[in-house]
Every structure is written in structure tokens, then in C-alpha cells.
Design a protein around this motif. Structure first.
Motif, PDB file in Angstrom:
ATOM      1  N   ASP A 131       0.800  -1.224   0.000  1.00 51.90           N
ATOM      2  CA  ASP A 131       0.000   0.000   0.000  1.00 51.90           C
ATOM      3  C   ASP A 131       0.834   1.276   0.000  1.00 51.90           C
ATOM      4  N   PHE A 132       2.054   1.211  -0.531  1.00 54.16           N
ATOM      5  CA  PHE A 132       2.841   2.443  -0.604  1.00 54.16           C
ATOM      6  C   PHE A 132       3.800   2.405  -1.787  1.00 54.16           C
ATOM      7  N   GLY A 133       4.292   3.587  -2.147  1.00 54.73           N
ATOM      8  CA  GLY A 133       5.213   3.723  -3.261  1.00 54.73           C
ATOM      9  C   GLY A 133       5.189   5.154  -3.769  1.00 54.73           C
ATOM     10  N   LEU A 134       5.975   5.433  -4.778  1.00 62.50           N
ATOM     11  CA  LEU A 134       6.096   6.785  -5.299  1.00 62.50           C
ATOM     12  C   LEU A 134       5.190   7.015  -6.503  1.00 62.50           C
ATOM     13  N   GLY A 135       4.591   8.209  -6.566  1.00 67.50           N
ATOM     14  CA  GLY A 135       3.814   8.605  -7.724  1.00 67.50           C
ATOM     15  C   GLY A 135       2.412   8.023  -7.753  1.00 67.50           C
ATOM     16  N   ILE A 136       1.589   8.627  -8.606  1.00 70.54           N
ATOM     17  CA  ILE A 136       0.211   8.190  -8.813  1.00 70.54           C
ATOM     18  C   ILE A 136      -0.082   8.233 -10.311  1.00 70.54           C
ATOM     19  N   VAL A 137      -0.848   7.279 -10.803  1.00 65.37           N
ATOM     20  CA  VAL A 137      -1.319   7.315 -12.175  1.00 65.37           C
ATOM     21  C   VAL A 137      -2.831   7.125 -12.160  1.00 65.37           C
ATOM     22  N   GLY A 138      -3.524   7.865 -13.011  1.00 71.00           N
ATOM     23  CA  GLY A 138      -4.979   7.770 -13.057  1.00 71.00           C
ATOM     24  C   GLY A 138      -5.515   8.335 -14.352  1.00 71.00           C
ATOM     25  N   ASN A 139      -6.831   8.396 -14.446  1.00 74.38           N
ATOM     26  CA  ASN A 139      -7.487   8.805 -15.681  1.00 74.38           C
ATOM     27  C   ASN A 139      -8.233  10.122 -15.528  1.00 74.38           C
ATOM     28  N   LEU A 140      -8.296  10.876 -16.611  1.00 74.87           N
ATOM     29  CA  LEU A 140      -9.128  12.063 -16.671  1.00 74.87           C
ATOM     30  C   LEU A 140     -10.569  11.638 -16.943  1.00 74.87           C
ATOM     31  N   ASP A 141     -11.524  12.474 -16.563  1.00 72.62           N
ATOM     32  CA  ASP A 141     -12.931  12.156 -16.803  1.00 72.62           C
ATOM     33  C   ASP A 141     -13.233  12.008 -18.284  1.00 72.62           C
ATOM     34  N   SER A 142     -12.564  12.813 -19.096  1.00 73.51           N
ATOM     35  CA  SER A 142     -12.751  12.730 -20.546  1.00 73.51           C
ATOM     36  C   SER A 142     -11.460  13.155 -21.238  1.00 73.51           C
ATOM     37  N   PRO A 143     -11.183  12.627 -22.414  1.00 73.77           N
ATOM     38  CA  PRO A 143      -9.954  12.984 -23.147  1.00 73.77           C
ATOM     39  C   PRO A 143      -9.899  14.479 -23.455  1.00 73.77           C
ATOM     40  N   ILE A 144      -8.672  14.998 -23.522  1.00 79.80           N
ATOM     41  CA  ILE A 144      -8.473  16.420 -23.764  1.00 79.80           C
ATOM     42  C   ILE A 144      -7.241  16.604 -24.643  1.00 79.80           C
ATOM     43  N   ASP A 145      -7.271  17.586 -25.521  1.00 82.54           N
ATOM     44  CA  ASP A 145      -6.129  17.802 -26.388  1.00 82.54           C
ATOM     45  C   ASP A 145      -4.961  18.381 -25.587  1.00 82.54           C
ATOM     46  N   SER A 146      -3.761  18.250 -26.112  1.00 78.71           N
ATOM     47  CA  SER A 146      -2.542  18.583 -25.377  1.00 78.71           C
ATOM     48  C   SER A 146      -2.486  20.036 -24.923  1.00 78.71           C
ATOM     49  N   LEU A 147      -2.772  20.958 -25.826  1.00 79.14           N
ATOM     50  CA  LEU A 147      -2.671  22.371 -25.467  1.00 79.14           C
ATOM     51  C   LEU A 147      -3.698  22.762 -24.423  1.00 79.14           C
ATOM     52  N   SER A 148      -4.898  22.212 -24.513  1.00 79.04           N
ATOM     53  CA  SER A 148      -5.922  22.484 -23.499  1.00 79.04           C
ATOM     54  C   SER A 148      -5.498  21.902 -22.152  1.00 79.04           C
ATOM     55  N   PHE A 149      -4.866  20.732 -22.195  1.00 83.94           N
ATOM     56  CA  PHE A 149      -4.411  20.112 -20.946  1.00 83.94           C
ATOM     57  C   PHE A 149      -3.296  20.937 -20.306  1.00 83.94           C
ATOM     58  N   ILE A 150      -2.385  21.437 -21.114  1.00 85.21           N
ATOM     59  CA  ILE A 150      -1.302  22.280 -20.587  1.00 85.21           C
ATOM     60  C   ILE A 150      -1.876  23.494 -19.871  1.00 85.21           C
ATOM     61  N   ASN A 151      -2.851  24.146 -20.480  1.00 79.54           N
ATOM     62  CA  ASN A 151      -3.490  25.308 -19.845  1.00 79.54           C
ATOM     63  C   ASN A 151      -4.242  24.911 -18.580  1.00 79.54           C
ATOM     64  N   PHE A 152      -4.837  23.734 -18.594  1.00 75.87           N
ATOM     65  CA  PHE A 152      -5.538  23.213 -17.417  1.00 75.87           C
ATOM     66  C   PHE A 152      -4.553  23.008 -16.263  1.00 75.87           C
ATOM     67  N   VAL A 153      -3.389  22.437 -16.554  1.00 80.77           N
ATOM     68  CA  VAL A 153      -2.362  22.214 -15.533  1.00 80.77           C
ATOM     69  C   VAL A 153      -1.886  23.543 -14.961  1.00 80.77           C
ATOM     70  N   LYS A 154      -1.644  24.517 -15.816  1.00 81.60           N
ATOM     71  CA  LYS A 154      -1.208  25.840 -15.362  1.00 81.60           C
ATOM     72  C   LYS A 154      -2.238  26.454 -14.416  1.00 81.60           C
ATOM     73  N   GLU A 170      -2.286  13.294 -30.360  1.00 77.23           N
ATOM     74  CA  GLU A 170      -3.416  12.569 -29.807  1.00 77.23           C
ATOM     75  C   GLU A 170      -3.927  13.248 -28.524  1.00 77.23           C
ATOM     76  N   CYS A 171      -5.143  12.927 -28.145  1.00 79.62           N
ATOM     77  CA  CYS A 171      -5.712  13.472 -26.904  1.00 79.62           C
ATOM     78  C   CYS A 171      -5.155  12.735 -25.692  1.00 79.62           C
ATOM     79  N   ILE A 172      -5.195  13.401 -24.558  1.00 81.23           N
ATOM     80  CA  ILE A 172      -4.690  12.859 -23.296  1.00 81.23           C
ATOM     81  C   ILE A 172      -5.856  12.360 -22.454  1.00 81.23           C
ATOM     82  N   SER A 173      -5.725  11.152 -21.942  1.00 86.40           N
ATOM     83  CA  SER A 173      -6.763  10.631 -21.051  1.00 86.40           C
ATOM     84  C   SER A 173      -6.188   9.969 -19.802  1.00 86.40           C
ATOM     85  N   ARG A 174      -4.893   9.602 -19.847  1.00 87.94           N
ATOM     86  CA  ARG A 174      -4.265   8.942 -18.693  1.00 87.94           C
ATOM     87  C   ARG A 174      -3.024   9.737 -18.291  1.00 87.94           C
ATOM     88  N   VAL A 175      -2.928  10.039 -16.980  1.00 83.73           N
ATOM     89  CA  VAL A 175      -1.905  10.956 -16.482  1.00 83.73           C
ATOM     90  C   VAL A 175      -1.172  10.359 -15.288  1.00 83.73           C
TER      91      VAL A 175
END
Length: 257
Positions: A131-154, A170-175
Motif C-alpha cells: 500500500d505504498f510507493g512513489l507517484g500516482i497514475v490515473g485517468n481524466l474524466d474525458s480525453p483532452i487535447d494537449s494544449l488544453s491540458f497544458i493550460n488546465f495544468v497551469k 493525440e488526446c490525453i486521457s491517462r496521467v
């Protein structure tokens, strides 16, 4: 309340036994038997943070980053670390640090990043135990294009700028995410099926990515500062009426112009 009781509350949530071998999680300065008048929370223990603690009547500081990583050969005034340790000892202030211990718990630093991005179906990126370790990986609710995702992160991390590899077509769905210096987990992010990996302190050569993968560096401080609210929550859950303060002066040492 004694310092050892504060220590026990933190270690119940983030046990030192799971820290990295090179790390220095735990009581850095002071006697665990000392009575604590108040706790000051900061990302790093600096001379300014010690002064702030003194001014607010806090004789215990809890930080994410340890002040001392390697053995000190002298206790003088020629370096910032030496002066800070001297100030702690001179003013009878205790110092405890919860570093990779709180990085590795499932609800730790990386999970806070995942919260900001709204990731679902989360898994530990580099699992070390049940039940432990470094980092997390998961999914977005819906795919998003790269530039929109960059602005979302900012927006989510309150950034004016970030460093990024070539945006994907391609669109991003897993982060995948990891707080702090996360270069060592890039391979894990690729293997997890993530389309993008977000961390800090990424080196130049790591930005050469395959076409279906991106790296975003939001900064070390920016990826971890949320841990102060987490530490405050952990402490106040057990000692709701105790003086626990989050530093207002422990700021990012990196400046952008």
C-alpha cells in the motif's frame, strides 16, 4: 504536549520505515521529550522560517524537506544550513521532517497533485509494498487535447509558466504524477500507459519523448507545496485545539523573470 507525541501522530500517517535509504526523515533537531507550545509548518527549514516560528511562539517546526541530508562537519555560520541549525539550537526549537515517508503513502504528496487534476481510478505508479510507493497514475474524466491540458495544468497549479516536451497530436486521457524530483519515474509512467507525466526537476535530455508521450515539469516547489495543508490536516485531526500554523514566509527559492 510533548514533541514525541507530535512525532507519533505524523509517523502514524507516514511511517519513517518506508522512506528512501538516502533520506533523513524524522527528528532532526531537539529532544522528543520537550513540551511543545506550537507547531510551525514549512516546506523547507530556513533562517526566515525559524524567525517566524519564534515570533509566533512556536517551538517546533515540521517541514517536508530535511534541513540536513548528509553529515555536518562543523556548526559555524558560514553556510545557510549551519546558521539555521545554530538558530534552532540557540532558541530551543525542535525540527522534524517528513520527506519521502509522506511522498510514498497513497494519500500523500502525489495524491494531492492527482486531486488537483481530478484523476480517477488511481494506482500507485512505482509500487514498493502492498500500500505504498512513489507517484500516482490515473485517468481524466474525458480525453483532452494537449494544449488544453497544458493550460488546465497551469490553472490548477497556479502557474505562469511550465516546461513541456513536444505536445502530442493525440488526446490525453491517462496521467501520471510525482511530487518533487521525479525523473527516476519516467519509465514507470511510460509503462503505466500514461500519455503525460507531471513532476519537477526534469533534466534536458528527458524531454526527448516518443510521439505518444509527454513530460511536463511544473517545478519542485509547485508540485509539493500542498503538503503543508496535508500535514496541518493530519495534526489537527488528532489535536484540534493545538496551535498548528502554516508558514507565510516559507516561499519558493526559485524566481522567474
Amino acid at each position: 504536549m510533548k514533541a514525541k507525541e507530535i512525532k507519533e501522530i505524523i509517523e502514524e500517517f507516514a511511517p519513517p520505515r518506508i522512506q528512501e535509504e538516502w533520506d533523513n526523515t524524522g527528528m532532526i533537531v531537539g529532544d522528543p521529550e520537550c513540551l511543545v507550545t506550537g507547531v510551525m509548518l514549512g516546506l523547507d527549514c530556513t533562517e526566515e522560517l525559524v524567525e517566524e516560528a519564534i515570533a509566533l511562539g512556536c517551538n517546533m517546526i515540521v517541514t517536508h524537506h530535511p534541513l540536513i541530508f548528509k553529515g555536518m562537519k562543523r556548526l559555524g555560520v558560514s553556510t545557510a544550513v549551519e546558521r539555521t541549525v545554530r538558530a534552532l539550537v540557540k532558541n530551543d526549537i525542535l525540527l522534524y521532517s517528513a520527506h519521502t515517508s509522506i511522498d510514498k503513502v497513497p494519500t500523500g504528496v502525489s495524491d494531492l497533485m492527482a486531486d488537483k487534476l481530478g484523476l480517477t481510478n488511481r494506482e500507485i505508479l512505482a509500487k514498493e509494498g502492498d500500500d505504498f510507493g512513489l507517484g500516482i497514475v490515473g485517468n481524466l474524466d474525458s480525453p483532452i487535447d494537449s494544449l488544453s491540458f497544458i493550460n488546465f495544468v497551469k490553472k490548477q497549479f497556479s502557474l505562469t509558466a511550465l516546461k513541456c516536451s513536444l505536445p502530442m497530436d493525440e488526446c490525453i486521457s491517462r496521467v501520471a504524477v510525482c511530487g518533487g524530483s521525479g525523473s527516476s519515474l519516467i519509465g514507470y509512467a511510460v509503462d503505466s500507459g500514461a500519455h503525460v507525466y507531471i513532476s519537477g526537476d526534469i533534466s534536458y535530455h528527458d524531454f526527448f519523448c516518443e510521439r505518444n508521450f509527454m513530460i511536463i515539469d511544473i517545478g519542485h516547489y509547485e508540485s509539493e507545496i500542498g503538503v503543508l495543508d496535508l500535514l496541518k490536516q493530519v495534526l489537527l485531526k488528532k489535536i484540534p485545539n493545538f496551535a498548528v500554523r502554516k508558514s507565510e514566509k516559507n516561499n519558493n527559492p526559485v524566481f522567474y523573470y
